[in-house]
Structure formats: structure tokens, C-alpha cells
Enzyme design. Structure first.
Site, PDB file in Angstrom:
ATOM      1  CE  LYS A 170      -1.676   2.913   2.803  1.00 51.63           C
ATOM      2  NZ  LYS A 170      -1.829   4.096   1.950  1.00 51.63           N
ATOM      3  CD  GLU A 245      13.538   1.328   9.234  1.00 48.43           C
ATOM      4  OE1 GLU A 245      13.877   2.275   9.982  1.00 48.43           O
ATOM      5  OE2 GLU A 245      14.255   0.340   9.029  1.00 48.43           O
ATOM      6  CB  CYS A 279      12.762   9.312   8.612  1.00 49.39           C
ATOM      7  SG  CYS A 279      13.754   8.364   7.466  1.00 49.39           S
ATOM      8  CD  GLU A 376       9.483  12.926  11.950  1.00 46.63           C
ATOM      9  OE1 GLU A 376       8.369  12.397  12.127  1.00 46.63           O
ATOM     10  OE2 GLU A 376      10.431  12.365  11.375  1.00 46.63           O
TER      11      GLU A 376
END
Ligand code: NAD
Ligand code: MN
Length: 472
Positions: A170, A245, A279, A376
Site C-alpha cells: 500500500k 521505520e 526521517c 518531528e
């Protein structure tokens, strides 16, 4: 309309639903994408399950050749794929080209691993022979983010296929195009229909159905920590394997003895690569007090000299974010930083009303407790924090829920190693802003993730060990 790819066929969603995809550089609707649903996931998973046995029986030489073919096809379609990725994500075309190369390299690497990685013989005490076999897991469900759609898909698909697994992927709803093209090229490369299926759609529908499906043996997820935790919870019911992750807030530690000519531009690019939507972004810059002012001045100069432009303009260094929604999320953090009392040293403004653009920003004199230093942001925003001692720098760096990446700048090799050992992180690099190498394991500690991708380590996460004993 862009269709699903199930069992080697392009087809609309069972429901007939579709959703619009917009061009982040203009905000205009670009095309429609079939919106997969629970029924489509069920079909794709069942087909992938039926292909487990035939795919596993393909011998190692033929499987190697298929992955090498796919690598070659990525290279021969480099420009097409780069244009597609650049337009879909809004990233500079030069970065998109490099990413297609990285994806091709990834398939080449795992093609080469297929006939070199196996089980062991074990010197057991009992009379007989102990063996281990490395076996495929079965159907792997994969859920990808929108920041590096092709590269991150390659990181998952290449080792999974190498180990003999079948796949239902996906892609992120915003960026399904390059993964669909990759799966078409895989068919062209000889990978049998049904081995690698792609079902775009909403995460809460298609992603959720994939995680719940009883025939799926593993979920490999890259995305936010928040959704990653949900994935892990749902996968627990039938003990599905998971690789996660997740997010990061990595630190870039600059000591006073560092080579500033190298450290300044790298400090900029290690947060601004992919317009900060990375990331691994070193979004916290820790600078030792004696060089703090000089470093900051030089950095501001470099930020202000950046060429902001259209994604497909060859000169563009910074393009737009993936969507105006993401841009607005980042803008909220610009306000938060100002409210918290950090000094906005440059950027943070919208240069044009058309498209998802944002002038890259530096916050100076940031306190480690501020939200802009802890959360973040996933955009072109750098938080600069001064420090005095090595111990203080390590403490600030480790004061985070995350632990994905990071850099250390110093000419003192003992300090470099001491600090590298002390930082709680999955990967860290010394005197460079670059830490991802496809030959080496990549992944996070703490809330940055679970398991490792890349390198031979990824193969352990796409295979199961079976122990066999033969009595004498
Ligand atoms: P996200 O978590 O919003 O989405 C990731 C994927 O999960 C998408 O495909 C989304 O559709 C799907 N999803 C959403 N809700 C779901 C649900 N309830 N069930 C199942 N699937 C669902 O992340 P994003 O916004 O696409 O990407 C940004 C995040 O990804 C950042 O936090 C970034 O740090 C992280 N990321 C991590 C890495 C890494 O390797 N560690 C790499 C890239 C991005
Ligand atoms: Mn998201």
C-alpha cells in the site's frame, strides 16, 4: 485513471471509487487514482498467498536474473520515473534522478545476495546433524510513506523478493505512482503476476485491512511513530512480524575543532534534503559555544542563497513540500517556535500563494525543552542549540523519544568514537551528513522503530529460520 495492480492486471477498485491527486507545485488536480478497499486487499492477499509456492520454487539463478532485469529496467526508465516522482512529491528533479539510481542499486544488491545467503550446519551434541534452513515468511504486507515513495518501496520489495516472499504494497495515498510503475516493470522483468501487488487507498482502510488480514505474515511499515504504534498493536493479535521505520529528531553535533567549511553546507543539506521531509533529517543542530556565532552567520548566509524553484527546473535546489496540508503543518511549528521564544533567524515565510512552498527556516538560540526541539516537524526547519561541554551535547542529543540518525563533526578521533558510542541512535556518521548506505543496516532505536532495513540485516527480517535435526 491510475488503477490498482493485482495479480498482474491493472483494474479499478471493486467499489468503483477513486480519489484526486493534486500537483503540489500548482495545487491543481492532476489525475484520479483508484481507491482500493477491503475487498481489493482481500483479493490481492489471496492471490499473493497462492503465488507463495510457485515463487518459492523459482531457482536462485532465475530469481537473481529477474531482480537484475528489474534493476536494469529502472535504469533504462530513469528519466520517466524521475519526472513522475518529482511531479508527484514536488521534489527537485535532480534529487529524483538520484533516487531512481538508488532504487536500481538496491535491486542489484539484493539480486547478488540471493545465492550467497543460506542456513548453517550446527555442531549439536546429539548423534546426528543439526541444520538451519532460511525460509520465506509468505505474504508480506508493506505500507510506505510519501517522502521517498520509490526508494523506500525498493528497500522493502527487493529483500522480500530475494528471500522468496510475495507482496501486497500500500503506497501512501498522496504518492502511489512510482510504486505502481515499479510493479509493472517487475512484471516486465519476469517476476510472475501475483507476486508483487500494489493497492493504493486510504491508510485507515487499505492499510488497516492489510494489517488485519490473516494470510499476511509480516507488515513492513515506514511512516510516523503514531501510526507505527497502531500497526504494532494490530499486528500483535496473530503475532505478525513487524518492521517499523518511524520518525526522528536527529542531532547534528558540531564541536569547536570541526572543519567548518565542510560542516556548514552539510549541516544545511542534512536538514533540507527532500525539503526537510526526511526521517533522517538532522533537524537539531548543536554547536559548541566558541564557534556558535560564526557557524550560525555562515549558515544563515547559505540558507538565504538557496535556489527555491519549480520541482522540474534543473537549477532548483529546494522545491515544494508534498502538499499544502504538510506546508501548513510546518507553518504551525514556525508559530509555535516564535511563541516559545526561539529566535527566527531566517525563512519561515510563504514565497508564493501557488503551490506548497515554504522558505527554509532557522531557529537560533533554541532551548532543548522547546517543542520545536523535541517534535518531528518534517519540513525545512532547523533548530540551533548552543552547548559548552561534550557531556552536555550528548545529554541534549539523547533527550529525545527518537533515535534514528545523526552526525558528529570533530577532528578528534577519540572524541568522535566516544560520542558515537554515547548517542542513542540506530545510525550515526562522523564528519558527513550522510548515514544511509544500502550495504549497511538502517533503522532506529527507541520510538524511531523496530528491526533493520538494508544490508544483509534486512534478509533476517524477510525470512524465518527453520531448525532440522537428522539422527544418525
Ligand atoms: P504516516 O504514518 O501518516 O503514513 C504512512 C503510511 O501509513 C501511509 O501509507 C498511510 O496511508 C498509512 N496509514 C495511515 N494510517 C494508517 C492506519 N490507520 N493503518 C494502516 N496504515 C495507515 O506517515 P507519512 O506522513 O506518510 O510519512 C511521514 C512520517 O514517516 C514521518 O514521521 C517520517 O519520519 C516517517 N518516515 C520514516 C522513515 C524511516 O525510515 N524511519 C522513512 C520515511 C519516513
Ligand atoms: Mn501523514
Amino acid at each position: 485513471m491510475e488503477l490498482l495492480l493485482i495479480g498482474g492486471d491493472r483494474r479499478p477498485a471493486t467499489s468503483g471509487d477513486a480519489y484526486p491527486l493534486s500537483d503540489p507545485a500548482t495545487g491543481e488536480t492532476w489525475m484520479e487514482v483508484a481507491a482500493g478497499g477491503v475487498a481489493d486487499i482481500d483479493q490481492a492477499v489471496k492471490l499473493a498467498d497462492q503465488m507463495r509456492s510457485p515463487w518459492r520454487k523459482v531457482n536462485s539463478r532465475d530469481r537473481t536474473r529477474m531482480l537484475l532485469n528489474l534493476s536494469g529496467l529502472l535504469r533504462s526508465h530513469l528519466e520517466e520515473l524521475a519526472q513522475l516522482e518529482s511531479r508527484n512529491v514536488g521534489k527537485p528533479i535532480r534529487e529524483a534522478r538520484e533516487e531512481v539510481e538508488l532504487a536500481a542499486d538496491c535491486f542489484e544488491y539484493y539480486a547478488g545476495a540471493i545465492n550467497k545467503v543460506g542456513g548453517q550446519t550446527i555442531p549439536v551434541a546429539a548423534a546426528g546433524t543439526g541444520l538451519t534452513f532460511r525460509e520465506p515468511l509468505g505474504v508480506c504486507g508493506m505500507i510506505a510513506p510519501w517522502n521517498f515513495p520509490l526508494v523506500i518501496t525498493a528497500w522493502k520489495v527487493a529483500p522480500a523478493l530475494a528471500m522468496g516472499n510475495t507482496i501486497v504494497l500500500k503506497p501512501a495515498s498522496l504518492t502511489p505512482l512510482s510504486a505502481l510503475r515499479l510493479a509493472e516493470l517487475a512484471l516486465e522483468a519476469g517476476v510472475p503476476p501475483g507476486v508483487f501487488n500494489v493497492v493504493p487507498g486510504a491508510g485507515s482502510v487499505v492499510g488497516d485491512a492489510l494489517i488485519r488480514h490473516p494470510l499476511v505474515r509480516k507488515i513492513s511499515f515506514t511512516g510516523s511513530t503514531e501510526i507505527g504504534a497502531q500497526v504494532m498493536r494490530l499486528a500483535a493479535d496473530d503475532i505478525k512480524r513487524v518492521t517499523l521505520e518511524l520518525g526522528g529528531k536527529s542531532a547534528n553535533l558540531v564541536f569547536a575543532d570541526a572543519d567548518l567549511d565542510k560542516a556548514v553546507p552539510k549541516a544545511m543539506w542534512s536538514v533540507l534534503g527532500n525539503t526537510g521531509q526526511d526521517c533522517c533529517a538532522r533537524s537539531r543542530l548543536l554547536v559548541q559555544r566558541p564557534v556558535y556565532d560564526e557557524f550560525l552567520q555562515r549558515l544563515i548566509g547559505q540558507f538565504q542563497a538557496l535556489k527555491l524553484g519549480q520541482p522540474r527546473d534543473e537549477q532548483t535546489e529546494i522545491a515544494c513540500l508534498v502538499s499544502t496540508g504538510q506546508r501548513d503543518r510546518v507553518l504551525d511549528y514556525i508559530s509555535i517556535g516564535q511563541q516559545e521564544g526561539a529566535r527566527l533567524a531566517c525563512g519561515g515565510t510563504i514565497p508564493t500563494e501557488t503551490g506548497a512552498y515554504l522558505q527554509p527556516a532557522i531557529f537560533a538560540d533554541v532551548q532543548p525543552e522547546m517543542r520545536i526541539a523535541r517534535e518531528e516537524i518534517f519540513g525545512p526547519v532547523l533548530a540551533v542549540i548552543p552547548f559548552d561541554t561534550e557531556a552536555e551535547a550528548v545529554a541534549i542529543a539523547n533527550n529525545s523519544f527518537y533515535g534514528l540518525s545523526g552526525s558528529i563533526w570533530t577532528k578528534d578521533i577519540s572524541r568522535a568514537l566516544r560520542v558515537a558510542k554515547a548517542i542513542e541512535t540506530g545510525v550515526i556518521s562522523i564528519n558527513t551528513g550522510h548515514s544511509v548506505h544500502l550495504e549497511a543496516p538502517f533503522g532506529g532505536v527507541k520510538r524511531s522503530g523496530l528491526g533493520r532495513e538494508l544490508g544483509l540485516a534486512a534478509l533476517d527480517h524477510y525470512s524465518e529460520m527453520k531448525t532440522v535435526f537428522i539422527a544418525e
